[in-house]
Scaffold this motif. Structure first.
Motif, PDB file in Angstrom:
ATOM      1  N   LEU A 234       0.675  -1.391   0.302  1.00 29.04           N
ATOM      2  CA  LEU A 234       0.258   0.015  -0.005  1.00 29.04           C
ATOM      3  C   LEU A 234       0.499   1.373   0.021  1.00 29.04           C
ATOM      4  CD1 LEU A 234      -2.797   1.477   0.471  1.00 29.04           C
ATOM      5  CD2 LEU A 234      -2.527   1.227   2.866  1.00 29.04           C
ATOM      6  N   SER A 235       1.963   1.064   0.468  1.00 30.93           N
ATOM      7  CA  SER A 235       2.285   2.005   0.478  1.00 30.93           C
ATOM      8  C   SER A 235       3.021   2.840  -0.758  1.00 30.93           C
ATOM      9  CB  SER A 235       4.025   2.127   1.553  1.00 30.93           C
ATOM     10  OG  SER A 235       4.752   2.684   2.136  1.00 30.93           O
ATOM     11  N   ALA A 236       3.806   1.077  -1.463  1.00 25.76           N
ATOM     12  CA  ALA A 236       4.165   1.680  -2.989  1.00 25.76           C
ATOM     13  C   ALA A 236       3.070   2.239  -2.933  1.00 25.76           C
ATOM     14  CB  ALA A 236       5.216   0.456  -2.316  1.00 25.76           C
ATOM     15  N   HIS A 237       2.244   1.645  -3.072  1.00 27.75           N
ATOM     16  CA  HIS A 237       0.666   2.316  -4.356  1.00 27.75           C
ATOM     17  C   HIS A 237       0.863   4.023  -3.863  1.00 27.75           C
ATOM     18  CE1 HIS A 237      -2.507   2.486  -6.538  1.00 27.75           C
ATOM     19  NE2 HIS A 237      -2.742   3.133  -5.672  1.00 27.75           N
ATOM     20  N   LEU A 238       0.866   4.404  -2.859  1.00 32.17           N
ATOM     21  CA  LEU A 238       0.442   5.734  -2.552  1.00 32.17           C
ATOM     22  C   LEU A 238       1.758   6.548  -2.920  1.00 32.17           C
ATOM     23  CD1 LEU A 238      -0.498   5.267   1.279  1.00 32.17           C
ATOM     24  CD2 LEU A 238      -2.045   5.719  -1.028  1.00 32.17           C
ATOM     25  N   THR A 239       2.482   6.127  -3.070  1.00 39.82           N
ATOM     26  CA  THR A 239       3.919   6.828  -3.613  1.00 39.82           C
ATOM     27  C   THR A 239       3.720   6.811  -5.082  1.00 39.82           C
ATOM     28  OG1 THR A 239       5.489   5.916  -1.668  1.00 39.82           O
ATOM     29  CG2 THR A 239       6.304   6.873  -3.450  1.00 39.82           C
ATOM     30  N   ALA A 240       3.492   5.911  -5.685  1.00 44.64           N
ATOM     31  CA  ALA A 240       3.710   6.152  -7.041  1.00 44.64           C
ATOM     32  C   ALA A 240       2.337   6.925  -7.759  1.00 44.64           C
ATOM     33  CB  ALA A 240       3.759   4.350  -7.930  1.00 44.64           C
ATOM     34  N   GLY A 249      -2.782  12.380  -5.778  1.00 47.70           N
ATOM     35  CA  GLY A 249      -2.661  12.058  -4.632  1.00 47.70           C
ATOM     36  C   GLY A 249      -3.307  11.932  -3.445  1.00 47.70           C
ATOM     37  N   ALA A 250      -2.285  10.257  -2.632  1.00 47.01           N
ATOM     38  CA  ALA A 250      -3.891   9.910  -1.593  1.00 47.01           C
ATOM     39  C   ALA A 250      -3.496   9.706  -0.376  1.00 47.01           C
ATOM     40  CB  ALA A 250      -4.097   8.625  -2.015  1.00 47.01           C
ATOM     41  N   ILE A 251      -4.255   9.032   0.480  1.00 51.53           N
ATOM     42  CA  ILE A 251      -3.900   8.816   1.397  1.00 51.53           C
ATOM     43  C   ILE A 251      -4.433   7.043   1.626  1.00 51.53           C
ATOM     44  CG2 ILE A 251      -3.679  10.684   3.123  1.00 51.53           C
ATOM     45  CD1 ILE A 251      -5.942  10.356   4.665  1.00 51.53           C
ATOM     46  N   GLY A 252      -3.676   6.665   2.739  1.00 49.81           N
ATOM     47  CA  GLY A 252      -3.746   5.287   2.925  1.00 49.81           C
ATOM     48  C   GLY A 252      -4.610   5.167   5.025  1.00 49.81           C
ATOM     49  N   VAL A 253      -5.261   3.904   4.908  1.00 48.22           N
ATOM     50  CA  VAL A 253      -6.055   3.681   6.132  1.00 48.22           C
ATOM     51  C   VAL A 253      -5.723   2.495   6.385  1.00 48.22           C
ATOM     52  CG1 VAL A 253      -7.681   4.087   7.670  1.00 48.22           C
ATOM     53  CG2 VAL A 253      -7.251   6.147   6.308  1.00 48.22           C
ATOM     54  N   ILE A 254      -5.148   2.151   7.547  1.00 53.09           N
ATOM     55  CA  ILE A 254      -5.050   0.200   8.124  1.00 53.09           C
ATOM     56  C   ILE A 254      -5.598   0.429   9.792  1.00 53.09           C
ATOM     57  CG2 ILE A 254      -3.447  -1.411   8.449  1.00 53.09           C
ATOM     58  CD1 ILE A 254      -1.697  -0.652   5.678  1.00 53.09           C
ATOM     59  N   GLY A 255      -5.846  -0.835  10.188  1.00 56.21           N
ATOM     60  CA  GLY A 255      -6.642  -0.020  11.450  1.00 56.21           C
ATOM     61  C   GLY A 255      -5.163  -0.917  12.285  1.00 56.21           C
ATOM     62  N   GLN A 256      -5.245  -0.634  13.551  1.00 45.03           N
ATOM     63  CA  GLN A 256      -4.999  -1.335  14.261  1.00 45.03           C
ATOM     64  C   GLN A 256      -5.605  -1.902  16.098  1.00 45.03           C
ATOM     65  OE1 GLN A 256      -1.252  -3.249  15.006  1.00 45.03           O
ATOM     66  NE2 GLN A 256      -2.181  -3.285  13.046  1.00 45.03           N
ATOM     67  N   ARG A 257      -5.227  -2.830  16.347  1.00 45.32           N
ATOM     68  CA  ARG A 257      -6.764  -3.158  17.393  1.00 45.32           C
ATOM     69  C   ARG A 257      -5.962  -3.343  18.923  1.00 45.32           C
ATOM     70  NH1 ARG A 257      -8.346  -8.144  18.103  1.00 45.32           N
ATOM     71  NH2 ARG A 257      -9.814  -8.526  19.116  1.00 45.32           N
ATOM     72  N   GLY A 258      -4.689  -4.470  18.548  1.00 45.53           N
ATOM     73  CA  GLY A 258      -3.999  -4.520  19.665  1.00 45.53           C
ATOM     74  C   GLY A 258      -2.849  -4.285  21.204  1.00 45.53           C
ATOM     75  N   THR A 259      -2.256  -4.148  21.052  1.00 47.46           N
ATOM     76  CA  THR A 259      -0.825  -3.401  22.506  1.00 47.46           C
ATOM     77  C   THR A 259      -0.600  -2.176  21.611  1.00 47.46           C
ATOM     78  OG1 THR A 259       1.024  -4.652  21.837  1.00 47.46           O
ATOM     79  CG2 THR A 259      -1.291  -4.767  23.322  1.00 47.46           C
ATOM     80  N   LEU A 260      -0.319  -1.463  22.346  1.00 47.52           N
ATOM     81  CA  LEU A 260       0.575  -0.050  22.194  1.00 47.52           C
ATOM     82  C   LEU A 260       2.112  -0.644  21.394  1.00 47.52           C
ATOM     83  CD1 LEU A 260       0.733   2.988  21.519  1.00 47.52           C
ATOM     84  CD2 LEU A 260       1.675   2.858  23.933  1.00 47.52           C
ATOM     85  N   ALA A 261       2.614  -1.287  22.009  1.00 46.48           N
ATOM     86  CA  ALA A 261       3.903  -1.594  21.440  1.00 46.48           C
ATOM     87  C   ALA A 261       3.877  -2.124  20.334  1.00 46.48           C
ATOM     88  CB  ALA A 261       3.896  -2.675  22.656  1.00 46.48           C
ATOM     89  N   ALA A 262       2.836  -3.663  19.485  1.00 48.89           N
ATOM     90  CA  ALA A 262       2.160  -3.652  18.528  1.00 48.89           C
ATOM     91  C   ALA A 262       2.065  -2.627  17.604  1.00 48.89           C
ATOM     92  CB  ALA A 262       1.005  -5.281  18.463  1.00 48.89           C
ATOM     93  N   ALA A 263       1.534  -2.009  17.727  1.00 50.24           N
ATOM     94  CA  ALA A 263       0.673  -0.694  17.468  1.00 50.24           C
ATOM     95  C   ALA A 263       1.797   0.652  16.413  1.00 50.24           C
ATOM     96  CB  ALA A 263      -0.564   0.212  17.080  1.00 50.24           C
ATOM     97  N   THR A 264       2.428   0.562  17.470  1.00 50.31           N
ATOM     98  CA  THR A 264       3.792   1.294  16.851  1.00 50.31           C
ATOM     99  C   THR A 264       5.235   0.522  16.251  1.00 50.31           C
ATOM    100  OG1 THR A 264       5.270   1.023  19.460  1.00 50.31           O
ATOM    101  CG2 THR A 264       3.866   2.722  19.474  1.00 50.31           C
ATOM    102  N   THR A 265       5.297  -0.384  16.608  1.00 52.91           N
ATOM    103  CA  THR A 265       5.998  -1.177  15.776  1.00 52.91           C
ATOM    104  C   THR A 265       5.546  -1.548  14.052  1.00 52.91           C
ATOM    105  OG1 THR A 265       6.750  -2.392  18.540  1.00 52.91           O
ATOM    106  CG2 THR A 265       7.290  -3.839  15.652  1.00 52.91           C
TER     107      THR A 265
END
Length: 468
Positions: A234-240, A249-265
């Motif tokens: 997705l990141s490569a697609h948005l850059t392209a 120009g576009a932005i991407g969205v990906i969700g997270q529901r786990g721990t803060l450590a997992a999300a920040t990693t």
């Protein structure tokens, strides 16, 4: 001043009145900014739509028919329209991975004899399935009722016919492990327990889906897939699609529901100013549902500079008080490129919408693209300037007066953007607006456009002085 005509030749000798229409100066304002969203999510074999083919949708009923009832595509579409009923939504269904994909499985076990009447409830993916319990019911009777409820079309899992209620995720892959499962009962003597979803393996590849929309402008690309490989795709697609040549120009969205450590990693591996990761700690809904709701809220806000703080993401259950992030966690999340969702007045709200970009190429902390509004603003400024130049100078000759005319039009656009409170300090930075002929290419203008984006009011700091 020389008058130019597009359709009236200068060699006419026949007497008459020749009048053409010039529409190049008709538009003097800013372009509209409707937000188009594309959602990429798993479908089931029951869906009638061909995988990796985009389709514009207007209801979750359509999604159930096209992508299979209970599929992630169906449930995400429902969540998106819950948050934005006027959403311009295109959906791409992705089939399960062809090799090595396994569906997550879980189970519900009913035991004991009820001494009193009550209710047995199973919560699957944030949706409660409840059945009444009579004092003379057997465990198998109650299990049978639950099995019928859990086997409804919109359920994300299929219910097996064994004595205990066995559940199999309708879509294969790791995403099925995110299906939260819990149970409770108010009938004394009856016990309802669960075995959580596990065993989902093999992620589908969203590359073909992204390629299917690479040539069209979508402002928001929402991915139901939270694995590292698809996030990088997705990141490569948005850059392209967002670069200086393509200009979509576009932005991407990906969700997270786990721990803060997992999300920040997860966010740290991306470090992308065009991707926003909404994080709702220990939500019962899957990350795909979180992403779909958040993305739809972003799409509703057409002012690119307006902060998204306090906007509600509907359709998400209220988590336990013990799971609410404390201040230190929220601050840490924002410093690490995570957008926290918090509970306020029994509603799930956006605390502050940020991108995952936190460091520059040298590894130095860089807040340049912290707020997602910054890149949205830059995209809109580019669109506005591009539209004005395209309208005013479609067949312009390049001579010594051209740079001055082009600069005047760009400055006018910037002043209108300032009036709309999208950028600021235009005249203070006007000396930095450069329009000049290229020294090597006689057909080219080089332009530098200074843009001071309007920032959001995120922090109010005050001191109260006490006088006695």
């Amino acid at each position: 001043m020389k008058v130019d005509f597009d359709t009236i030749p200068g060699s006419i000798r026949v007497p008459g009145r020749y009048i053409e229409f010039n529409t190049k100066t008709a538009v003097s304002g800013l372009p509209q900014n409707p937000q188009k969203m594309v959602l990429i999510a798993l479908m089931t074999a029951a869906g009638s739509q061909t995988p990796n083919v985009p389709v514009n949708l207007f209801s979750d009923v359509q999604a159930a028919d096209l992508f299979g009832a209970g599929s992630w595509a169906h449930l995400c579409v429902r969540q998106a329209f819950t948050n934005n009923q006027y959403l311009d939504l295109t959906v791409i269904g992705v089939a399960d991975a062809a090799d090595g994909a396994q569906a997550a499985t879980a189970g519900v076990t009913v035991s004991g004899l009820p001494a009193t009447a009550g209710t047995a409830t199973v919560v699957l993916g944030g949706v409660a399935y409840a059945t009444s319990v009579n004092a003379d019911d057997t465990p198998d009777t109650v299990a049978g009722r639950l099995r019928t409820l859990l086997g409804t079309a919109d359920s994300p899992a299929a219910a097996g016919s064994a004595a205990a209620v066995s559940l199999t995720a309708k879509c294969k892959g790791e995403i099925g492990n995110e299906l939260a499962l819990s149970a409770s009962t108010t009938a004394t003597g009856l016990k309802v327990s669960v075995t959580p979803f596990s065993g989902g393996e093999g992620n589908a590849d969203i590359s073909a889906a992204l390629n299917a929309v690479a040539g069209k402008r979508y402002h928001i690309v929402c991915s139901a897939f939270g694995d590292d490989a698809n996030a990088k795709r997705l990141s490569a697609h948005l850059t392209a699609v967002s670069n200086a040549i393509e200009k979509r120009g576009a932005i991407g969205v990906i969700g997270q529901r786990g721990t803060l450590a997992a999300a920040t990693t997860f966010a740290g591996k991306l470090n992308d100013g065009r991707i926003s990761v909404p994080w709702y700690k220990r939500a019962v809904e899957g990350s795909a549902i979180i992403a779909a709701g958040y993305a739809a809220v972003l799409a509703f806000e057409e002012d690119p500079a307006k902060p998204l703080n306090t906007l509600e993401v509907k359709g998400l259950g209220i988590t336990s008080d013990a799971d609410w992030p404390v201040y230190a966690e929220l601050n840490n999340a924002l410093y690490n490129g995570i957008t926290p969702l918090t509970v306020v007045n029994n509603k799930v709200q956006i605390l502050r919408a940020v991108s995952t970009y936190t460091k520059n190429a040298t590894g130095t902390d860089d807040p340049a693209l912290l707020d997602i509004t910054t890149i949205r603003t830059l995209d809109y400024v580019r669109d506005a300037v591009d539209q004005r130049v395209a309208l005013r100078f479609p067949r312009e000759k390049l001579h010594e007066r051209t740079p001055k005319k082009v600069r005047s039009e760009i400055l006018d656009v910037l002043l209108k953007l300032e009036e709309a409170e999208i950028i600021e300090s235009v005249m203070a930075n006007a000396h930095l607006l450069i329009v000049e002929r290229d020294p090597n290419d006689p057909n080219r203008l080089n332009v530098v456009i200074p843009v001071d984006v309007v920032n959001g009011l995120h922090v109010f700091a005050a001191r109260i002085d006490l006088y006695l």
